[in-house]
Design a protein around this motif. Structure first.
Motif, PDB file in Angstrom:
ATOM      1  N   SER A 148      -0.424  -0.468  -4.397  1.00 40.64           N
ATOM      2  CA  SER A 148      -1.163   0.667  -3.843  1.00 40.64           C
ATOM      3  C   SER A 148      -0.280   1.895  -3.886  1.00 40.64           C
ATOM      4  CB  SER A 148      -1.547   0.393  -2.383  1.00 40.64           C
ATOM      5  OG  SER A 148      -2.252  -0.811  -2.283  1.00 40.64           O
ATOM      6  N   TYR A 149      -0.945   3.038  -3.951  1.00 36.60           N
ATOM      7  CA  TYR A 149      -0.184   4.296  -3.936  1.00 36.60           C
ATOM      8  C   TYR A 149      -1.051   5.408  -3.402  1.00 36.60           C
ATOM      9  CZ  TYR A 149      -2.677   5.320  -8.326  1.00 36.60           C
ATOM     10  OH  TYR A 149      -3.644   5.543  -9.275  1.00 36.60           O
ATOM     11  N   VAL A 150      -0.398   6.486  -3.018  1.00 41.27           N
ATOM     12  CA  VAL A 150      -1.109   7.649  -2.485  1.00 41.27           C
ATOM     13  C   VAL A 150      -1.624   8.468  -3.660  1.00 41.27           C
ATOM     14  CG1 VAL A 150      -0.867   9.763  -1.142  1.00 41.27           C
ATOM     15  CG2 VAL A 150       0.294   7.660  -0.402  1.00 41.27           C
ATOM     16  N   THR A 151      -2.921   8.680  -3.698  1.00 49.12           N
ATOM     17  CA  THR A 151      -3.514   9.427  -4.818  1.00 49.12           C
ATOM     18  C   THR A 151      -4.051  10.783  -4.372  1.00 49.12           C
ATOM     19  OG1 THR A 151      -4.981   9.247  -6.739  1.00 49.12           O
ATOM     20  CG2 THR A 151      -5.846   8.457  -4.636  1.00 49.12           C
ATOM     21  N   GLN A 152      -4.075  11.003  -3.060  1.00 49.62           N
ATOM     22  CA  GLN A 152      -4.491  12.313  -2.557  1.00 49.62           C
ATOM     23  C   GLN A 152      -3.891  12.529  -1.181  1.00 49.62           C
ATOM     24  OE1 GLN A 152      -8.824  13.345  -2.530  1.00 49.62           O
ATOM     25  NE2 GLN A 152      -8.312  14.399  -0.621  1.00 49.62           N
ATOM     26  N   VAL A 153      -3.405  13.751  -0.935  1.00 46.48           N
ATOM     27  CA  VAL A 153      -2.980  14.163   0.409  1.00 46.48           C
ATOM     28  C   VAL A 153      -3.599  15.531   0.647  1.00 46.48           C
ATOM     29  CG1 VAL A 153      -1.051  15.091   1.742  1.00 46.48           C
ATOM     30  CG2 VAL A 153      -0.819  12.866   0.614  1.00 46.48           C
ATOM     31  N   GLY A 154      -4.373  15.641   1.691  1.00 41.21           N
ATOM     32  CA  GLY A 154      -5.061  16.910   1.924  1.00 41.21           C
ATOM     33  C   GLY A 154      -5.855  17.268   0.685  1.00 41.21           C
TER      34      GLY A 154
ATOM     35  N   LEU B 151       3.244   2.591 -12.391  1.00 39.66           N
ATOM     36  CA  LEU B 151       3.175   2.143 -10.991  1.00 39.66           C
ATOM     37  C   LEU B 151       4.521   1.636 -10.467  1.00 39.66           C
ATOM     38  CD1 LEU B 151      -0.369   0.512 -10.775  1.00 39.66           C
ATOM     39  CD2 LEU B 151       0.321   2.887 -10.536  1.00 39.66           C
ATOM     40  N   SER B 152       5.482   1.458 -11.336  1.00 33.62           N
ATOM     41  CA  SER B 152       6.802   1.048 -10.832  1.00 33.62           C
ATOM     42  C   SER B 152       7.496   2.208 -10.117  1.00 33.62           C
ATOM     43  CB  SER B 152       7.667   0.514 -11.973  1.00 33.62           C
ATOM     44  OG  SER B 152       8.020   1.588 -12.819  1.00 33.62           O
ATOM     45  N   LEU B 153       6.902   3.395 -10.233  1.00 37.74           N
ATOM     46  CA  LEU B 153       7.504   4.562  -9.571  1.00 37.74           C
ATOM     47  C   LEU B 153       6.994   4.792  -8.149  1.00 37.74           C
ATOM     48  CD1 LEU B 153       7.448   7.119 -12.544  1.00 37.74           C
ATOM     49  CD2 LEU B 153       9.353   5.683 -11.753  1.00 37.74           C
ATOM     50  N   ILE B 154       6.117   3.931  -7.676  1.00 28.41           N
ATOM     51  CA  ILE B 154       5.484   4.184  -6.372  1.00 28.41           C
ATOM     52  C   ILE B 154       6.513   4.472  -5.286  1.00 28.41           C
ATOM     53  CG2 ILE B 154       4.147   3.129  -4.492  1.00 28.41           C
ATOM     54  CD1 ILE B 154       2.489   1.678  -6.681  1.00 28.41           C
ATOM     55  N   ASP B 155       7.559   3.673  -5.236  1.00 26.83           N
ATOM     56  CA  ASP B 155       8.533   3.857  -4.154  1.00 26.83           C
ATOM     57  C   ASP B 155       9.679   4.785  -4.536  1.00 26.83           C
ATOM     58  OD1 ASP B 155       7.864   2.310  -1.656  1.00 26.83           O
ATOM     59  OD2 ASP B 155       7.447   0.805  -3.191  1.00 26.83           O
TER      60      ASP B 155
ATOM     61  N   ILE C  96      -6.058   9.892   0.411  1.00 33.02           N
ATOM     62  CA  ILE C  96      -6.666   8.716  -0.209  1.00 33.02           C
ATOM     63  C   ILE C  96      -5.583   7.821  -0.813  1.00 33.02           C
ATOM     64  CG2 ILE C  96      -8.248   7.929  -2.032  1.00 33.02           C
ATOM     65  CD1 ILE C  96      -9.827  10.515  -1.666  1.00 33.02           C
ATOM     66  N   ILE C  97      -5.732   6.515  -0.615  1.00 29.10           N
ATOM     67  CA  ILE C  97      -4.853   5.537  -1.249  1.00 29.10           C
ATOM     68  C   ILE C  97      -5.642   4.767  -2.298  1.00 29.10           C
ATOM     69  CG2 ILE C  97      -3.597   3.357  -0.866  1.00 29.10           C
ATOM     70  CD1 ILE C  97      -2.556   4.547   1.746  1.00 29.10           C
ATOM     71  N   GLN C  98      -5.026   4.610  -3.447  1.00 30.92           N
ATOM     72  CA  GLN C  98      -5.616   3.803  -4.524  1.00 30.92           C
ATOM     73  C   GLN C  98      -4.921   2.457  -4.529  1.00 30.92           C
ATOM     74  OE1 GLN C  98      -7.626   4.831  -7.687  1.00 30.92           O
ATOM     75  NE2 GLN C  98      -7.627   2.587  -7.811  1.00 30.92           N
ATOM     76  N   CYS C  99      -5.708   1.400  -4.656  1.00 32.81           N
ATOM     77  CA  CYS C  99      -5.117   0.054  -4.740  1.00 32.81           C
ATOM     78  C   CYS C  99      -5.546  -0.597  -6.049  1.00 32.81           C
ATOM     79  CB  CYS C  99      -5.557  -0.792  -3.548  1.00 32.81           C
ATOM     80  SG  CYS C  99      -4.912  -2.484  -3.559  1.00 32.81           S
ATOM     81  N   VAL C 100      -4.596  -1.250  -6.693  1.00 31.59           N
ATOM     82  CA  VAL C 100      -4.852  -1.940  -7.963  1.00 31.59           C
ATOM     83  C   VAL C 100      -4.339  -3.377  -7.842  1.00 31.59           C
ATOM     84  CG1 VAL C 100      -4.460  -1.910 -10.463  1.00 31.59           C
ATOM     85  CG2 VAL C 100      -4.387   0.235  -9.156  1.00 31.59           C
ATOM     86  N   ILE C 101      -5.185  -4.326  -8.211  1.00 35.08           N
ATOM     87  CA  ILE C 101      -4.788  -5.737  -8.120  1.00 35.08           C
ATOM     88  C   ILE C 101      -4.978  -6.370  -9.494  1.00 35.08           C
ATOM     89  CG2 ILE C 101      -4.996  -7.858  -6.779  1.00 35.08           C
ATOM     90  CD1 ILE C 101      -6.649  -6.307  -4.735  1.00 35.08           C
ATOM     91  N   LYS C 102      -3.895  -6.860 -10.042  1.00 36.69           N
ATOM     92  CA  LYS C 102      -3.935  -7.415 -11.392  1.00 36.69           C
ATOM     93  C   LYS C 102      -3.848  -8.932 -11.372  1.00 36.69           C
ATOM     94  CE  LYS C 102      -1.677  -3.341 -13.389  1.00 36.69           C
ATOM     95  NZ  LYS C 102      -2.630  -2.835 -14.378  1.00 36.69           N
ATOM     96  N   ASN C 103      -4.483  -9.526 -12.376  1.00 38.28           N
ATOM     97  CA  ASN C 103      -4.402 -10.982 -12.591  1.00 38.28           C
ATOM     98  C   ASN C 103      -5.073 -11.813 -11.511  1.00 38.28           C
ATOM     99  OD1 ASN C 103      -2.879 -10.625 -14.946  1.00 38.28           O
ATOM    100  ND2 ASN C 103      -1.000 -10.451 -13.742  1.00 38.28           N
ATOM    101  N   VAL C 104      -6.108 -11.254 -10.898  1.00 38.39           N
ATOM    102  CA  VAL C 104      -6.887 -12.057  -9.954  1.00 38.39           C
ATOM    103  C   VAL C 104      -7.682 -13.089 -10.750  1.00 38.39           C
ATOM    104  CG1 VAL C 104      -8.730 -12.006  -8.228  1.00 38.39           C
ATOM    105  CG2 VAL C 104      -7.064 -10.133  -8.350  1.00 38.39           C
TER     106      VAL C 104
ATOM    107  N   LEU D 102      -0.401   8.704   5.305  1.00 35.66           N
ATOM    108  CA  LEU D 102      -0.641   8.049   4.018  1.00 35.66           C
ATOM    109  C   LEU D 102       0.572   7.293   3.474  1.00 35.66           C
ATOM    110  CD1 LEU D 102      -3.429   8.242   2.310  1.00 35.66           C
ATOM    111  CD2 LEU D 102      -3.232   9.743   4.310  1.00 35.66           C
ATOM    112  N   PRO D 103       1.748   7.909   3.420  1.00 36.16           N
ATOM    113  CA  PRO D 103       2.888   7.177   2.832  1.00 36.16           C
ATOM    114  C   PRO D 103       3.175   5.853   3.546  1.00 36.16           C
ATOM    115  CG  PRO D 103       3.403   9.514   3.060  1.00 36.16           C
ATOM    116  CD  PRO D 103       2.108   9.290   3.786  1.00 36.16           C
ATOM    117  N   ARG D 104       3.084   5.862   4.855  1.00 37.33           N
ATOM    118  CA  ARG D 104       3.350   4.634   5.608  1.00 37.33           C
ATOM    119  C   ARG D 104       2.168   3.662   5.568  1.00 37.33           C
ATOM    120  NH1 ARG D 104       4.633   5.969  11.419  1.00 37.33           N
ATOM    121  NH2 ARG D 104       4.826   3.694  11.498  1.00 37.33           N
TER     122      ARG D 104
END
Lengths: 359, 359, 359, 359
Positions: free
Chosen positions: B154-160, B173-177, B209-217, B332-334
């Motif tokens: 998951s990552y933050v895709t919108q703030v305000g 997505l490896s850059l999230i943190d 807004i937070i976007q969540c992506v789940i792979k290989n379900v 959002l970040p937390r």
């Protein structure tokens, strides 16, 4: 653990494939000694049934509910209410064509992979036909809520790109059923109807948004931290076929506001407490605050279209597929009573849950 | 029926007020004989804890999880996993001020009305502090899923008003943190950080807004008709503090598309089946289809702001109120690890439920 | 779906191995605004704890309960009540011997086969130590019931072959705690004590029967057809370690009576309705009828004995095994508060469920 | 929370009053792709139906089950199995007499007090007629278990004072259905039949005991600490009309044995593990150990007798009451398939639960 029951105390269990002998359900946990008007339950079903107008499918389903238990002389017994709706249109149609392909954006593929078997006749369990069962249970719940003063009203606020630009407070909600679209903004309703007919002509389909408003909900409904009233409403709505999104109160638009704009100031006027705005949508901390509960439910465009599409066969080979038969180009008008029904079940269930939280 | 448990088979029960002795939980139904890396669970908690950066609250909570049962020599026993997080910052602060008012858009009013009593110290049970418990359970679930190849990001895709305009597939997505906002679009992350600092300076707050992506379900997770995978994800997300909306795949934007645009064509390539687009968000008919599951979660701006607001006192008189102390201007970040955690619990629970549906 | 929660509305979730860091639980669904006397909860725990008298094990467990949430200034908040009991006697004893065998009539073998792993330290999760958690939750329930006038009293009515031959109505139940056996028939209590000491001397063990009496239960508790009050009591009792049987009212003896003897005639006396006999044990059609609820619970003799027994090793080879250490030759006296606790949880849960069945 | 559903994963929801339009149910969680022999389900119903022999009621109920969903071409779809049994004998009999009194040891009084309303026609929901629904669901479960090698056999071991004095291992269980009593000890069966006819002649009734034996249950079923396999069996059995007691393995007789006699020694013979005795009844620590599961279920004598009894009227005045019509003087023979059914549901439910506990 299979997923065909809904609610904790007022609890619907549902069964039925679209082209099996019947669909039906059991409502357990309905309070005893309540007067039920069975004709009004049938009337809600009639709002959902196909073939109501030129913009919906011309399939005929009588959708007549038959109650088998739990009601005596129009009064609930406190025992489970069993009911069935026979599948009238069960004739031996040829389903061999859809049995052989996985239709795009339908549930054919996922059902086959999950269960290793599926009923290919008209979608089977994945057909929206099962929502008729929800309407029956919801109509029972709505009558009980009505006796408590709670009123639930849903309407179509967007079809395709045609959107109502007024808030629900600016509309006359008694006009919802005055047109075939179930949109109380008459001008927009006309535009929506035109858009639906145009989509049908193209062999295509439309999605849209339903707005739901619930008035006079008692303060205190909702069970934090997980079973917040909004969380259970979100689940209820997202369990309806074709639903892709749920937003409460200010919703996604509210995410770009600042706290100072978004906060709902409390005010006391002549002994009555209210909020000056209602971005919260009537729910704070997962619990109803006495203001109107309002939320939006987004539906994707109908997956069945009369155009050729790319897909795969049951043998997992690439094939072309084109649907046939009679289908809704837009489900929104018929989905209004389903949203009403799911909302009613959630509110009544939480009202009963709340009763259990106090001595 | 109170609402402090989540999940059917992998099931978290949670307890704790923000300023009581401790918060904690029990995970029941965790499969036996699984290796758990407890340091990684703590690491997830550290992603959620306050005081991580200049843009979050400066409150210090160590948020150290202590496991009390269910794990022996790093392996699960199949018995309940009990755990606690002591409330370090429990000093005898003066809460008499907030005890006397109902803060706008907080849960003070609804808790008081529902229960007839509330813990006024820092929000009590309604504080987002309880989400630390979810992060522990979710981190357990995520480790088990990881062993099955499932990856949740998951990552933050919108703030305000600052929104990422790329899809998740266009981002690394490896850059999230890699930044304090947890947004993998570095340029937007900078803008968001600036916006948050500006809001704080104004004593105001932001949502997003937070976007969540789940792979290989695995294909086949989800239990129609009510416990669809998307319905349970919607509930999970809407049970998080401050969440106002959920949308799967194309979401609300998809509601204005036509069926011919929106349908996800199936295609077979070298024996592998996939869809050419993924408006469905990886779920069809309530069941995972093997594509990426992706959804968005909308958060309202934080209710606590450093500006004077109108509200009512416990005696239900109109008063002015201005918050004090150290608070996040934007959660959002937390909230990213919380979204991760709830997603992990839903997916693992459904994976286990699916196992129970077959012989 | 794991099985470490009990109750539907007043719901205990339990965790803990006998020699892990702690055992504990969460009570969710406890009504708000109830005054709780925490000392009396501890007093119930003291009735269960080991080392109380010469006839029980000499192990020392302080069994001190610590409440972590859900209670503020002695009043329930309506939020989950979390609590822990640290495992004091956690010293690094040598458990390698029992780790290598499956003790006869213990749960070693079944746990190992079910989970593929087990905590061999003192029985782990299968130890009766977990019942201390039940006593805490039950003592909370009992206090709430007491405020409603409901009184639960259990006592030992049989140990080995020594059986009380009076009905509960012929005994003075205020004498239950006047002796170490918890049998209000003083003469029989002496005989039982002698029998227990004799069994211990032989390195052997005894079973027995506990009688439970519940007075002033409101009419109407119980949810047919499956969740009858007696069915839920049966489950509650049979979930206690070492319990082999449950019988309500006339029980198995009643099976050889004729209907004309067994039926409980209704009679009205000065406006009050009662039954002339109470073979029904206070429950008819699964619902309480206002008469005393009374039932019996049978416990097998303790499996741990100081005699050599035949069994198999973990490598599944035939071996001889002889237990060591300090163990109860008879659990009945210490099981009395456990029966009380489970009964209290069932009655309160059903009282709250009943509230939810009415508007 | 009402109580008309049973099971966690394989879950029956039941509806219906004895003299309403129909009774029926929904089985949710039945595994997909299982071949079902519908005739054998009907055959189980025929074992339960009234009018089978001279010793049971002469009422005629055809008890024909009709399946409405969840099965296609004899195979389960993994979707809910809905079914109904029409109430054939629904003629407009005169129930005004029983509507005016509370029959002794019936549920008339408790239903009226609980719900404030009751269906007086033949007992309504409290009638044992609802057990036909259990037999349908249990027969489905039994077929699935049979495909796994599990075999459930129940028989009458006591009627009134006539008791079989052999253990189940000394009897030929294939003879259960060779006589009208369903007792495989032919000599005792004759005595029982004589006793039943004598009781009927006196206008009186008898109770008795059913023994159930379950072979080839996989090791590992049962979910401690609350949902032990024996606890769920106890609940299942005690939820059957007229049941007053449950005992597993050595049961109440075992309570007077010493541990050294009672313990079941493990032994390995040619690689196979078994116990030398089976006082545990096949369940240790709440989990099946692979030995035969065996237990007894005690039924009170039928409450309806043809003798005058003292009771109260609906107006709560003392009156005399004498039943009329056709009733069973002893329900034991017809209760055998009900015990079978409840046992099958518990075992299959736990088999599926166990599957969910492992990855």
């Amino acid at each position: 653990m299979a997923g065909n029951s809904f609610g904790q105390i007022f609890r619907l269990s549902s069964f039925g494939e679209s082209h099996g002998k019947a669909i039906g359900g059991i409502v357990d946990g309905c309070p005893a000694n309540i007067n039920l008007d069975l004709d009004r339950i049938q009337a809600e079903l009639d709002r959902r049934k196909p073939g109501q107008s030129a913009i919906s499918t011309q399939r005929k389903e009588t959708d007549k509910v038959e109650f088998l238990s739990g009601i005596l002389d129009g009064k609930t017994l406190g025992t489970p209410i069993g009911f069935v709706l026979k599948n009238a249109d069960q004739r031996s149609k040829d389903y061999s064509k859809i049995a052989q392909v996985y239709r795009p954006s339908h549930a054919d593929y996922t059902y086959e992979k999950k269960y290793g078997i599926r009923d290919p006749r008209g979608g089977g369990r994945s057909s929206a036909r099962e929502t008729a069962v929800r309407v029956v249970a919801g109509a029972i719940a709505a009558q009980i809520l009505e006796q408590k003063g709670v009123k639930i009203q849903s309407y179509v606020t967007q079809v395709g790109k045609v959107a109502v630009d007024k808030s629900y407070e600016e509309l006359n909600l008694s006009l919802i059923d005055s047109n075939v679209v179930r949109c109380p903004d008459e001008a927009k309703a006309k535009e929506m109807e035109t858009a639906i007919l145009a989509a049908r002509k193209d062999g295509d389909s439309l999605g849209g948004i339903i707005q739901c408003v619930i008035k006079n909900v008692p303060i205190g409904l909702g069970e934090p931290v997980f079973d917040r009233l909004n969380a259970d409403l979100a689940k209820a709505m997202c369990s309806i076929n074709a639903v892709k999104g749920f937003e409460l109160g200010s919703g996604f638009a509210g995410t770009s506001m600042r706290g100072s704009e978004h906060n709902d100031a409390f005010v006391q006027e002549e002994g009555e407490i209210k909020t000056l705005s209602n971005h919260s949508g009537g729910i704070q901390g997962g619990i109803s605050n006495g203001e109107d509960i309002h939320f939006k439910v987004g539906f994707k465009p109908v997956a069945t279209i009369m155009k050729e599409q790319q897909t795969i066969s049951k043998e997992e080979e690439n094939v072309a597929f084109k649907a046939e038969g009679r289908h809704d180009p837009c489900v929104l008008p018929r989905a209004v009573p389903i949203v009403d029904a799911m909302a009613a079940m959630v509110i009544l269930d939480h009202l009963l849950r709340d009763q259990a939280s106090r001595l």
